[in-house]
Design a protein around this motif. Structure first.
Motif, PDB file in Angstrom:
ATOM      1  N   LYS A  64       0.960  -1.310   0.000  1.00 52.52           N
ATOM      2  CA  LYS A  64       0.044  -0.022  -0.032  1.00 52.52           C
ATOM      3  C   LYS A  64       0.935   1.232  -0.186  1.00 52.52           C
ATOM      4  N   GLY A  65       0.924   1.935  -1.055  1.00 53.27           N
ATOM      5  CA  GLY A  65       2.143   3.039  -1.098  1.00 53.27           C
ATOM      6  C   GLY A  65       3.507   2.415  -1.100  1.00 53.27           C
ATOM      7  N   GLN A  66       4.336   2.940  -0.573  1.00 50.25           N
ATOM      8  CA  GLN A  66       5.475   2.664  -0.290  1.00 50.25           C
ATOM      9  C   GLN A  66       5.887   1.439   0.766  1.00 50.25           C
ATOM     10  N   MET A  67       4.833   1.223   1.586  1.00 49.04           N
ATOM     11  CA  MET A  67       4.906   0.234   2.639  1.00 49.04           C
ATOM     12  C   MET A  67       4.562  -1.091   2.130  1.00 49.04           C
TER      13      MET A  67
ATOM     14  N   GLN B  76      11.555  -1.153   4.526  1.00 50.30           N
ATOM     15  CA  GLN B  76      12.679  -1.223   3.748  1.00 50.30           C
ATOM     16  C   GLN B  76      12.973  -2.578   3.601  1.00 50.30           C
ATOM     17  N   PHE B  77      13.787  -2.963   2.763  1.00 52.09           N
ATOM     18  CA  PHE B  77      14.335  -4.709   2.440  1.00 52.09           C
ATOM     19  C   PHE B  77      15.313  -4.491   1.898  1.00 52.09           C
ATOM     20  N   PRO B  78      16.482  -5.179   2.353  1.00 49.73           N
ATOM     21  CA  PRO B  78      16.380  -5.632   3.609  1.00 49.73           C
ATOM     22  C   PRO B  78      16.465  -4.689   4.781  1.00 49.73           C
TER      23      PRO B  78
ATOM     24  N   ALA C 196      13.094  -5.144   9.822  1.00 46.93           N
ATOM     25  CA  ALA C 196      11.610  -5.737   9.776  1.00 46.93           C
ATOM     26  C   ALA C 196      11.725  -7.222   9.153  1.00 46.93           C
ATOM     27  N   VAL C 197      12.688  -7.627   8.478  1.00 44.85           N
ATOM     28  CA  VAL C 197      12.779  -9.099   7.643  1.00 44.85           C
ATOM     29  C   VAL C 197      14.122  -9.160   7.722  1.00 44.85           C
ATOM     30  N   GLU C 198      14.622 -10.282   8.481  1.00 42.18           N
ATOM     31  CA  GLU C 198      15.841 -10.922   8.241  1.00 42.18           C
ATOM     32  C   GLU C 198      15.987 -12.282   7.889  1.00 42.18           C
ATOM     33  N   SER C 199      17.111 -12.855   7.203  1.00 43.94           N
ATOM     34  CA  SER C 199      17.477 -14.100   7.008  1.00 43.94           C
ATOM     35  C   SER C 199      18.217 -14.878   7.961  1.00 43.94           C
ATOM     36  N   VAL C 200      18.007 -15.733   8.293  1.00 44.40           N
ATOM     37  CA  VAL C 200      18.822 -16.723   9.136  1.00 44.40           C
ATOM     38  C   VAL C 200      20.141 -17.004   8.482  1.00 44.40           C
ATOM     39  N   THR C 201      21.306 -17.326   9.391  1.00 45.99           N
ATOM     40  CA  THR C 201      22.653 -17.787   8.656  1.00 45.99           C
ATOM     41  C   THR C 201      22.578 -19.169   8.321  1.00 45.99           C
ATOM     42  N   ASP C 202      21.868 -19.871   8.641  1.00 47.00           N
ATOM     43  CA  ASP C 202      22.175 -21.524   8.333  1.00 47.00           C
ATOM     44  C   ASP C 202      21.259 -22.143   7.525  1.00 47.00           C
ATOM     45  N   SER C 203      20.014 -21.463   6.858  1.00 42.20           N
ATOM     46  CA  SER C 203      19.214 -21.908   5.901  1.00 42.20           C
ATOM     47  C   SER C 203      18.654 -20.722   5.152  1.00 42.20           C
TER      48      SER C 203
ATOM     49  N   HIS D 185       9.328  -5.169  -4.881  1.00 42.14           N
ATOM     50  CA  HIS D 185       8.645  -3.947  -4.392  1.00 42.14           C
ATOM     51  C   HIS D 185       9.546  -2.647  -4.041  1.00 42.14           C
ATOM     52  N   PHE D 186      10.600  -2.999  -3.350  1.00 39.43           N
ATOM     53  CA  PHE D 186      11.288  -1.813  -2.761  1.00 39.43           C
ATOM     54  C   PHE D 186      12.427  -1.487  -3.867  1.00 39.43           C
ATOM     55  N   LYS D 187      12.532  -2.067  -4.946  1.00 44.33           N
ATOM     56  CA  LYS D 187      13.321  -1.678  -6.152  1.00 44.33           C
ATOM     57  C   LYS D 187      12.182  -0.731  -6.881  1.00 44.33           C
ATOM     58  N   TRP D 188      11.043  -0.966  -6.668  1.00 45.54           N
ATOM     59  CA  TRP D 188      10.146  -0.134  -7.378  1.00 45.54           C
ATOM     60  C   TRP D 188      10.133   1.290  -6.911  1.00 45.54           C
ATOM     61  N   VAL D 189       9.930   1.062  -5.440  1.00 41.79           N
ATOM     62  CA  VAL D 189      10.056   2.270  -4.502  1.00 41.79           C
ATOM     63  C   VAL D 189      10.991   3.213  -4.701  1.00 41.79           C
ATOM     64  N   LYS D 190      12.143   2.597  -4.951  1.00 42.62           N
ATOM     65  CA  LYS D 190      13.591   3.449  -5.081  1.00 42.62           C
ATOM     66  C   LYS D 190      13.337   4.129  -6.490  1.00 42.62           C
TER      67      LYS D 190
END
Length: 262
Positions: free
Chosen positions: A51-54, A75-77, A80-87, A125-130
Motif C-alpha cells: 500500500k503505497g511505499q509500505m 525497507q528490505f533488507p 523488519a525482515v532478516e534471513s537466518v544464517t544457516d538456511s 517492491h522496494f526496487k520499484w519504491v526506489k
C-alpha cells in the motif's frame, strides 16, 4: 485532500510455519537450528500486500482468512525482515499490533521455491519504491539530471568518404539508355555485330546517316535513275497453274500402256 492509495497483493503462499525464537545473544545473526523446527507454534497462510511505499506481511488462517499477525516492512533488507544464517527457508520478521507493541518471530517454508518467491516479492517492491523516489526528485529538479551532450569536443573530427557515395549514386541513378526512335514506335536495340537495312516503300528515298540516298543507277541507262521495282499484281485465277499441271499430267497418260480406265 490526500490521494487514495489502493492495496495490491504481491505474493501468496498457502503453507507457512511460525516459531518462537530465543533472544539473540550475539550480533552473528539468527540460526534456525536453535528453534524447535518440529514443533511450530502456528501454521497457516502468508500473504504479502503493498500500500503505497509500505509492504505488509500478513499471517492468516487458511480457511477463514482471519489475521493472526502482521509485520509492516518499510525497507528490505532491514530489521523488519532478516534471513537466518544457516538456511534459506527461514526468516525472522518483526510483527506489530495496533497498540504499538512489537515482537520478533520466526517463519519457515517447507519448499525452497516458496522461500525464494517470498524474498523476490519484497525485493521487487522496494526496487520499484526506489525508482519512484528517483523520478520524483528528477521531476522537482529537472536541471540536475544527467544531460546528453552530442556536440563535438575540442579537437574532435569526423571523416566522410564522399568518393564512394558518388560512385553509388552514379551506379544507381544512370540506367542504360535506350536508343531513341524516329517515330511513334520504339525499336528494340539490335544484337551486337548486326546491322539493319531499311527498305523504303515505292517512290520514297532512304535516309542514310542523316542525308537522303539517291536511287541506284543502272549502267545501261545512261545515268538515269532506275525506279524501285513495283510489286506484280496478283493473278485473277489463283488456280491456273494447278489446272495446267493437272491437264498436262493427264494428257501424258495414254491408253494401252497397261493402265485400266474406269
Amino acid at each position: 485532500m490526500e490521494e487514495s492509495v489502493y492495496e495490491s497483493v504481491l505474493c501468496v503462499k498457502p503453507d507457512v510455519h511460525v516459531y518462537r525464537i530465543p533472544p539473540r545473544a550475539t550480533n552473528r545473526g539468527y540460526r534456525a537450528a536453535e528453534w524447535q523446527l518440529d514443533q511450530p507454534s502456528w501454521s497457516g497462510r502468508l500473504r504479502i500486500t503493498a500500500k503505497g511505499q509500505m509492504a505488509y506481511i500478513k499471517l492468516e488462517d487458511r480457511t477463514s482468512g482471519e489475521l493472526f499477525a502482521q509485520a509492516p516492512v518499510d525497507q528490505f533488507p532491514g530489521t523488519a525482515v532478516e534471513s537466518v544464517t544457516d538456511s534459506s527457508r527461514y526468516f525472522v520478521i518483526r510483527i506489530e499490533d495496533g497498540n504499538g507493541r512489537r515482537a520478533f518471530i520466526g517463519i519457515g517454508f517447507g519448499d525452497r521455491g516458496d522461500a525464494f518467491d517470498f524474498n523476490v516479492a519484497l525485493q521487487d517492491h522496494f526496487k520499484w519504491v526506489k525508482q519512484q523516489c528517483e523520478f520524483a526528485k528528477q521531476a522537482q529538479n529537472p536541471d540536475q539530471g544527467p544531460k546528453l551532450d552530442l556536440g563535438f569536443k575540442e579537437g574532435q573530427t569526423i571523416k566522410l568518404n564522399i568518393a564512394n557515395m558518388k560512385k553509388k549514386e552514379g551506379a544507381a541513378g544512370n540506367p542504360r539508355a535506350r536508343p531513341a526512335s524516329t517515330g511513334g514506335l520504339s525499336l528494340l536495340p539490335l544484337p551486337r555485330g548486326k546491322t539493319s537495312t531499311l527498305i523504303p516503300p515505292p517512290g520514297e528515298q532512304l535516309a542514310v546517316g542523316g542525308s537522303l540516298a539517291q536511287p541506284a543507277v543502272a549502267p545501261s541507262s545512261g545515268g538515269a535513275p532506275v525506279p524501285w521495282p513495283q510489286p506484280k499484281p496478283a493473278t485473277a485465277d489463283i488456280w491456273g497453274d494447278f489446272t495446267k499441271s493437272t491437264g498436262s499430267t493427264s494428257s501424258q497418260t495414254q491408253p494401252g500402256t497397261g493402265w485400266v480406265q474406269f
